[in-house]
Design an enzyme around this catalytic site. Structure first.
Site, PDB file in Angstrom:
ATOM      1  N   GLY A 101       0.815  -1.222   0.000  1.00 38.08           N
ATOM      2  CA  GLY A 101       0.000   0.000   0.000  1.00 38.08           C
ATOM      3  C   GLY A 101       0.838   1.257   0.000  1.00 38.08           C
ATOM      4  O   GLY A 101       2.065   1.214   0.083  1.00 38.08           O
ATOM      5  N   ARG A 194       3.645  14.147  -7.020  1.00 38.72           N
ATOM      6  CA  ARG A 194       3.696  13.371  -8.260  1.00 38.72           C
ATOM      7  C   ARG A 194       2.331  13.446  -8.945  1.00 38.72           C
ATOM      8  O   ARG A 194       1.301  13.557  -8.277  1.00 38.72           O
ATOM      9  CB  ARG A 194       3.988  11.900  -7.973  1.00 38.72           C
ATOM     10  CG  ARG A 194       5.186  11.677  -7.110  1.00 38.72           C
ATOM     11  CD  ARG A 194       5.651  10.255  -7.213  1.00 38.72           C
ATOM     12  NE  ARG A 194       4.773   9.273  -6.583  1.00 38.72           N
ATOM     13  CZ  ARG A 194       5.160   8.019  -6.353  1.00 38.72           C
ATOM     14  NH1 ARG A 194       6.359   7.605  -6.713  1.00 38.72           N
ATOM     15  NH2 ARG A 194       4.333   7.166  -5.777  1.00 38.72           N
ATOM     16  N   ASP A 273       4.632  -4.204  -7.285  1.00 37.82           N
ATOM     17  CA  ASP A 273       3.944  -3.015  -6.767  1.00 37.82           C
ATOM     18  C   ASP A 273       4.517  -1.744  -7.391  1.00 37.82           C
ATOM     19  O   ASP A 273       3.956  -0.665  -7.212  1.00 37.82           O
ATOM     20  CB  ASP A 273       4.058  -2.938  -5.239  1.00 37.82           C
ATOM     21  CG  ASP A 273       5.484  -3.122  -4.752  1.00 37.82           C
ATOM     22  OD1 ASP A 273       6.097  -4.143  -5.100  1.00 37.82           O
ATOM     23  OD2 ASP A 273       6.004  -2.247  -4.041  1.00 37.82           O
ATOM     24  N   ASP A 283       7.701   5.188  -9.366  1.00 39.90           N
ATOM     25  CA  ASP A 283       8.480   4.941  -8.143  1.00 39.90           C
ATOM     26  C   ASP A 283       9.984   4.990  -8.387  1.00 39.90           C
ATOM     27  O   ASP A 283      10.660   3.962  -8.488  1.00 39.90           O
ATOM     28  CB  ASP A 283       8.088   3.612  -7.485  1.00 39.90           C
ATOM     29  CG  ASP A 283       6.861   3.780  -6.607  1.00 39.90           C
ATOM     30  OD1 ASP A 283       6.207   4.839  -6.723  1.00 39.90           O
ATOM     31  OD2 ASP A 283       6.549   2.879  -5.828  1.00 39.90           O
TER      32      ASP A 283
HETATM   33  P1  AMP Z   1       9.237   0.776  -2.787  1.00 36.31           P
HETATM   34  O1  AMP Z   1       9.598  -0.591  -3.275  1.00 36.31           O
HETATM   35  O2  AMP Z   1      10.409   1.585  -2.350  1.00 36.31           O
HETATM   36  O3  AMP Z   1       8.421   1.514  -3.801  1.00 36.31           O
HETATM   37  O4  AMP Z   1       8.331   0.634  -1.468  1.00 36.31           O
HETATM   38  C1  AMP Z   1       7.777  -0.561  -1.037  1.00 36.31           C
HETATM   39  C2  AMP Z   1       6.746  -0.306   0.017  1.00 36.31           C
HETATM   40  O5  AMP Z   1       7.342   0.306   1.170  1.00 36.31           O
HETATM   41  C3  AMP Z   1       5.601   0.602  -0.378  1.00 36.31           C
HETATM   42  O6  AMP Z   1       4.451   0.107   0.236  1.00 36.31           O
HETATM   43  C4  AMP Z   1       6.008   1.930   0.186  1.00 36.31           C
HETATM   44  O7  AMP Z   1       4.917   2.771   0.421  1.00 36.31           O
HETATM   45  C5  AMP Z   1       6.657   1.503   1.496  1.00 36.31           C
HETATM   46  N1  AMP Z   1       7.623   2.492   2.015  1.00 36.31           N
HETATM   47  C6  AMP Z   1       8.826   2.827   1.498  1.00 36.31           C
HETATM   48  N2  AMP Z   1       9.412   3.762   2.263  1.00 36.31           N
HETATM   49  C7  AMP Z   1       8.573   4.039   3.287  1.00 36.31           C
HETATM   50  C8  AMP Z   1       8.599   4.920   4.411  1.00 36.31           C
HETATM   51  N3  AMP Z   1       9.637   5.719   4.653  1.00 36.31           N
HETATM   52  N4  AMP Z   1       7.549   4.923   5.237  1.00 36.31           N
HETATM   53  C9  AMP Z   1       6.497   4.117   5.024  1.00 36.31           C
HETATM   54  N5  AMP Z   1       6.405   3.281   3.998  1.00 36.31           N
HETATM   55  C10 AMP Z   1       7.424   3.225   3.130  1.00 36.31           C
HETATM   56 MG    MG Z   2       6.805   1.462  -4.525  1.00 34.80          MG
END
Ligand code: AMP
Ligand code: MG
Length: 522
Positions: A101, A194, A273, A283
């Site tokens: 999410g 974004r 995701d 992302d």
């Molecule tokens: P990513 O692969 O970096 O796009 O992120 C994977 C998941 O981790 C996604 O659900 C992001 O929303 C969550 N996420 C990444 N960094 C943070 C953060 N600093 N705080 C909360 N959720 C995060």
């Molecule tokens: Mg992501």
């Protein structure tokens, strides 16, 4: 600031989470949760994309207005905005990860501009959501700056991408262990706004399918088709609509992979995701750009053990991700239609890739025998550690009938390797030269360099350039950001005035963190 024309279809048409408190949790039976962005203590607009602002019908005065920075820092949503975060899952590094999410992305809503275009506005780094799991919902300036600059650079390269409207320093600090070495440090925080027609990801479909919530899965598919693929919604019957839709998703993903390969972009975290249903680059995290051509290069330190997300594997991984999307859609669609979509990926990828490669090497059209020639070229470039961007710009300048290696010498990082591979590369160049002379028409060859320079960019957001802008910004100097924004607007033009942003990665950047490798810590 004048009000937006808001039409928040996602939250109006899809069920939301009844729970209103903002704590990390498993959210069941809902696509989104209401959540307010957190307040930034001293928001300051560092940069914005003027053309994106104009696309949202915002004037330069609107951007200068204090209401702009208050809105896009998350401090003061406008009336009619009901901020929310969405629920999705995903396969991370090949394994099902369950609910993920929007852990640090908060939607402000959907704007319909005067031209009738729909744009979702999303703040990244504006605080906790029910999907934050162990994270803090925040983003640091360095990663936000990278996302802001790169999404705009990709847009101007003509590559499908989410856009970035604004980069705002929050005035608050964020604690990050940048090198994962047990040494967390306070860093400057930031929020990027974004913008995309849709932020729906493969992982949205996967989560509801994995949970067996089939009515919700069906609702999401119907919604996606009608809001994001209106051009397909007229075809009947329903299964035909869905068949065409999945083909379209596969084809767009294939095109996107060819585009990344063309310019040497490496996403770094191609989890399901992080794949957009619209085929947009989405992302921007530990991404990187190829300097010396190396298909095994990955910018992401977390990816080092398997190099799953290395440059050369991106198309294969995209297909794997589409297979996971197909799995998720199995309860709603015919297996034959899903298999056909995946075949479309293969066909579209082959077609676009060969066309792109022909163009990249200055061939008017692709011939079957070109495969071996181009493969040899790439493997020699890899072995000889040739800079990809510089090599192709110089290749374009070689006179037809006069292909020699000497004018390409500058594209080599190591002059020892240049000497070592001199004879093999010269032989290969003479074959390419012959192919160019006999396979292209004279009129094409008369403009060969212009044709090639429309495909091979001169200016890419090299890792070290972004890093220089980060280091300056951390000292309060935002000029390099503005300079890079300007340079990246015309990436294919020669632009002598921008020469200082052109050239091979300098030696100091070869092993420097941020220039060679990045962690996910952002
Ligand atoms: P990513 O692969 O970096 O796009 O992120 C994977 C998941 O981790 C996604 O659900 C992001 O929303 C969550 N996420 C990444 N960094 C943070 C953060 N600093 N705080 C909360 N959720 C995060
Ligand atoms: Mg992501």
């Amino acid at each position: 600031m004048k009000p937006f024309n808001l039409d928040n279809q996602f939250i109006q048409e899809l069920p939301g989470d009844p729970e209103k408190s903002n704590h990390p949790r498993s959210v069941q039976g809902a696509f989104w949760s209401s959540v307010l962005p957190r307040k930034a203590s001293a928001p300051k607009l560092i940069a914005h994309a003027a053309d994106m602002a104009a696309r949202l019908d915002l004037s330069p005065q609107d951007v200068d207005d204090d209401a702009f920075v208050q809105l896009f820092s998350g401090n003061r949503p406008l009336s009619g905005m009901h901020p929310y975060a969405t629920c999705y899952g995903g396969h991370q590094f090949g394994h099902w990860a369950g609910q993920l999410g929007d852990g640090r992305a908060i939607f402000l809503g959907e704007v319909v501009n005067k031209a009738g275009e729909r744009w979702e506005l999303q703040l990244k780094g504006a605080g906790l959501t029910p999907y934050s799991r162990g994270g803090d919902g925040l983003a640091v300036l360095r990663s936000s700056l990278r996302e802001f600059l790169c999404s705009e650079a990709m847009h101007h390269l003509g590559i499908p991408t989410t856009r970035a409207l604004s980069l705002i320093a929050t005035g608050d600090t964020v604690i990050r262990d940048m090198f994962y070495d047990g040494n967390p440090q306070p860093e400057a925080g930031a929020v990027v706004c974004r913008v995309a027609p849709s932020f729906i990801r493969f992982g949205h479909f996967e989560l509801f399918s994995k949970r067996g919530e089939l009515p919700l899965l069906e609702q999401l598919l119907t919604f996606t088709l009608s809001r994001d693929f209106p051009e397909l919604s007229s075809s009947t019957p329903l299964n035909e609509q869905r068949r065409q839709w999945f083909r379209t998703v596969c084809e767009r993903t294939a095109t996107l992979m060819v585009e990344w390969m063309r310019v040497g972009f490496v996403h770094g975290v191609m989890n399901t995701d992080n794949l957009s249903i619209l085929g947009l680059t989405i992302d921007y995290g530990p991404y990187g750009w190829i300097d010396n051509l190396d298909p095994t290069w990955t910018p992401n330190t977390t990816d080092l053990p398997g190099r799953r997300y290395s440059y050369g594997r991106q198309p294969e991984v995209a297909r794997w991700n589409l297979e996971r999307l197909a799995d998720a859609l199995t309860p709603l669609m015919d297996q034959a239609d899903l298999s056909e979509g995946l075949k479309c990926f293969d066909q579209a990828y082959f077609h676009h890739m060969t066309t792109m490669l022909a163009g990249k090497f200055g061939l008017q059209s692709w011939q079957e025998s070109d495969g071996a020639l181009i493969e040899t070229g790439f493997s020699l470039m890899h072995e000889a550690e040739v800079d990809m961007t510089d090599f192709f710009r110089r290749l374009a300048d070689l006179p037809t009938g006069g292909f020699t290696l000497e004018p390409l010498r500058h594209a080599f990082y190591d002059q020892g390797l240049y000497q070592h591979h001199h004879s093999a590369l010269s032989h290969w160049l003479s074959q390419l030269s012959q192919r160019v002379q006999t396979g292209n028409t004279a009129s094409f060859n008369a403009n060969r360099s212009q044709h090639m320079n429309q495909i091979n960019p001169r200016f890419i957001l090299r890792n070290y350039l972004a890093q220089q802008a980060i280091e300056a910004a951390e000292k309060g100097d935002y000029q390099p950001i503005h300079d890079l924004q300007e340079v990246m607007k015309t990436p294919y033009e020669e632009n002598p005035a921008h020469s200082q942003w052109y050239g091979l990665r300098p030696d100091w950047a070869k092993k420097k963190a941020g220039c060679s490798m990045l962690s996910c810590s952002s």
